[in-house]
Design an enzyme around this catalytic site. Sequence first.
Site, PDB file in Angstrom:
ATOM      1  N   LYS A  35       9.117 -24.898  -4.979  1.00  0.00           N
ATOM      2  CA  LYS A  35       8.668 -23.638  -5.573  1.00  0.00           C
ATOM      3  C   LYS A  35       8.684 -23.735  -7.096  1.00  0.00           C
ATOM      4  CE  LYS A  35       9.495 -19.234  -3.300  1.00  0.00           C
ATOM      5  NZ  LYS A  35      10.525 -18.218  -3.063  1.00  0.00           N
ATOM      6  N   CYS A 278      10.912  -4.179   3.913  1.00  0.00           N
ATOM      7  CA  CYS A 278      11.902  -3.245   3.342  1.00  0.00           C
ATOM      8  C   CYS A 278      12.295  -2.083   4.242  1.00  0.00           C
ATOM      9  CB  CYS A 278      11.369  -2.696   2.034  1.00  0.00           C
ATOM     10  SG  CYS A 278      10.848  -3.997   0.940  1.00  0.00           S
TER      11      CYS A 278
HETATM   12  C1  UGA Z   1       8.422  -0.307  -0.212  1.00  0.00           C
HETATM   13  C2  UGA Z   1       8.610   0.867  -1.199  1.00  0.00           C
HETATM   14  O1  UGA Z   1       7.411   1.634  -1.265  1.00  0.00           O
HETATM   15  C3  UGA Z   1       8.960   0.352  -2.585  1.00  0.00           C
HETATM   16  O2  UGA Z   1       9.235   1.458  -3.444  1.00  0.00           O
HETATM   17  C4  UGA Z   1      10.210  -0.521  -2.481  1.00  0.00           C
HETATM   18  O3  UGA Z   1      10.553  -1.089  -3.732  1.00  0.00           O
HETATM   19  C5  UGA Z   1       9.949  -1.643  -1.500  1.00  0.00           C
HETATM   20  O4  UGA Z   1       9.606  -1.088  -0.224  1.00  0.00           O
HETATM   21  C6  UGA Z   1      11.214  -2.481  -1.378  1.00  0.00           C
HETATM   22  O5  UGA Z   1      12.249  -1.951  -0.958  1.00  0.00           O
HETATM   23  O6  UGA Z   1      11.208  -3.645  -1.814  1.00  0.00           O
HETATM   24  P1  UGA Z   1       6.441  -2.053   0.324  1.00  0.00           P
HETATM   25  O7  UGA Z   1       7.216  -2.333   1.567  1.00  0.00           O
HETATM   26  O8  UGA Z   1       5.974  -3.180  -0.514  1.00  0.00           O
HETATM   27  O9  UGA Z   1       7.316  -1.097  -0.653  1.00  0.00           O
HETATM   28  O10 UGA Z   1       5.147  -1.273   0.744  1.00  0.00           O
HETATM   29  P2  UGA Z   1       4.643   0.244   0.816  1.00  0.00           P
HETATM   30  O11 UGA Z   1       3.413   0.368   0.034  1.00  0.00           O
HETATM   31  O12 UGA Z   1       5.728   1.184   0.540  1.00  0.00           O
HETATM   32  O13 UGA Z   1       4.229   0.338   2.347  1.00  0.00           O
HETATM   33  C7  UGA Z   1       5.174   0.182   3.401  1.00  0.00           C
HETATM   34  C8  UGA Z   1       4.513   0.411   4.727  1.00  0.00           C
HETATM   35  O14 UGA Z   1       4.280   1.790   4.947  1.00  0.00           O
HETATM   36  C9  UGA Z   1       3.161  -0.279   4.912  1.00  0.00           C
HETATM   37  O15 UGA Z   1       3.138  -0.895   6.183  1.00  0.00           O
HETATM   38  C10 UGA Z   1       2.166   0.841   4.833  1.00  0.00           C
HETATM   39  O16 UGA Z   1       1.024   0.575   5.596  1.00  0.00           O
HETATM   40  C11 UGA Z   1       2.961   1.989   5.411  1.00  0.00           C
HETATM   41  N1  UGA Z   1       2.502   3.321   4.951  1.00  0.00           N
HETATM   42  C12 UGA Z   1       2.610   3.657   3.642  1.00  0.00           C
HETATM   43  C13 UGA Z   1       1.993   4.217   5.860  1.00  0.00           C
HETATM   44  O17 UGA Z   1       1.911   3.948   7.056  1.00  0.00           O
HETATM   45  N2  UGA Z   1       1.607   5.450   5.421  1.00  0.00           N
HETATM   46  C14 UGA Z   1       1.689   5.815   4.132  1.00  0.00           C
HETATM   47  O18 UGA Z   1       1.310   6.958   3.807  1.00  0.00           O
HETATM   48  C15 UGA Z   1       2.207   4.895   3.207  1.00  0.00           C
END
Ligand code: UGA
Length: 447
Positions: A35, A278
């Site tokens: 990496k 997450c």
């Molecule tokens: C999430 C949090 O949003 C971040 O703030 C946090 O830092 C991160 O976890 C972490 O703990 O590292 P992430 O998992 O990258 O971020 O992605 P998101 O955009 O939050 O989406 C998570 C999931 O929820 C996805 O599968 C998405 O499709 C789903 N989702 C999101 C929904 O089904 N509906 C929504 O309205 C929003």
Amino acid sequence: MRIAIIGTGYVGLTTGACLAAIGHEVTCLDSDQSKVETLRAGRVPIFEPHIEEILEEAHDRLQFTTLYEEAIPRAQVVFIAVGTPPLPDGSPDLQYLRAAAAAIGGNLGLEFTVVVNKSTVPIGSGNWVESLIREARGKQPAEFAVASNPEFLREGSALHDSLYADRIVIGTDSPRAVDVLTNLYRPILEQSFIAPTYLARPEHLAAVPLVTTDLASAELIKYAANSFLALKISFINEIGRLAERVGADVALVAKGIGLDSRIGTRFLQAGLGWGGSCFAKDTSAVVATAADYGLAMPIVSAARLVNQQQRERVVEKLLGELKILKGKTVGLLGLAFKPNTDDLRDAPSLDIARGLLARGATVAVHDPVAMERARKEQPDLCVRYVENAEQVAEASDAVVLVTEWPQYQDIDWEAMARTARGAFLLDGRLFLDGARVAKAGWKYTRL
Ligand code: UGA
């Protein structure tokens, strides 16, 4: 300032790139030699929009190493951003955190150093890291403080979320550490850095709020934030089930409630629910930590259950339509847990594919970026990888839209309906214009 970052995953690399971009001298450390070599050669081991550009721009202030003795002694701030993947029982695997803390302890210089936990770690880890560092130092003197600075970035918009954060949380019992970290983040807190051309500063963003807390509160803020977001999604999905029964449109319901500023429109997109590294891990950790104290967490637990059921509902709906899955082919559009990433951790696609395969169906899949990773990481997943959405339809008796990649919006549904084996489309993300797809000849259903 001179910074060391341990771990070059999504969090470590983004943090390193952003801190270098705002003017700090950053050394990123990873124990994985290949990496580090990739990064030294100017290539990037993760898929994240704009990360190449920002790393290139900050090139002069960034170094990569596998050696703690190179990264730690001169650093004023050391970030720990190592993985804490779930163990088979759901609890986080802390071996990388333990190793990092011990190695930091063995290499601290004589100047005051702030050691920052950026990984999502169980509550109490700050104290644990401090004791590991002390243990590793033995009788050697060192002046250091431990802080928790949880990360809130989303994959796919990691740089935006870091540079234009909604807030920065610093949890520590050391006022000196608060000062150091406030100075470190000042260009972000005051939004005084020059915004990269490819990542414009949001209008009206003049400053980013700073929340200073004790260690345990900062650690809990991270878990509470992810749990709340997860339950917001599960809530709208539960409402979605009722909406379907009573003939209401859950997307309109989400809009109608979301415009109440106390509720907010974001994270109310109904469909297949959450995946990724997450939400599942953190909600599970919340439930497990509470159990250690004899506490039940019925709301968070229910959010987890609803999320799992959404995946099962896909198979149920296909059973309802196709009656018998044995011998049929189901096509999946999208594998990644969300668009703009090739990350497959806890991706709904994997559970759906396995559920279909277990019932004797053949599964054809397409994803614009995640197929290579899927082949590598899921060698036992016996699906057929195809080149494009059209080939998914040709092969399939039914198609499920699993990931809302923007390019799926532009599909020529009419042409595809002509070649599809069965023009049944289940929209798992409530993403497509149902009327348009239906007019193109598909039987269109939403999850
Ligand atoms: C999430 C949090 O949003 C971040 O703030 C946090 O830092 C991160 O976890 C972490 O703990 O590292 P992430 O998992 O990258 O971020 O992605 P998101 O955009 O939050 O989406 C998570 C999931 O929820 C996805 O599968 C998405 O499709 C789903 N989702 C999101 C929904 O089904 N509906 C929504 O309205 C929003």
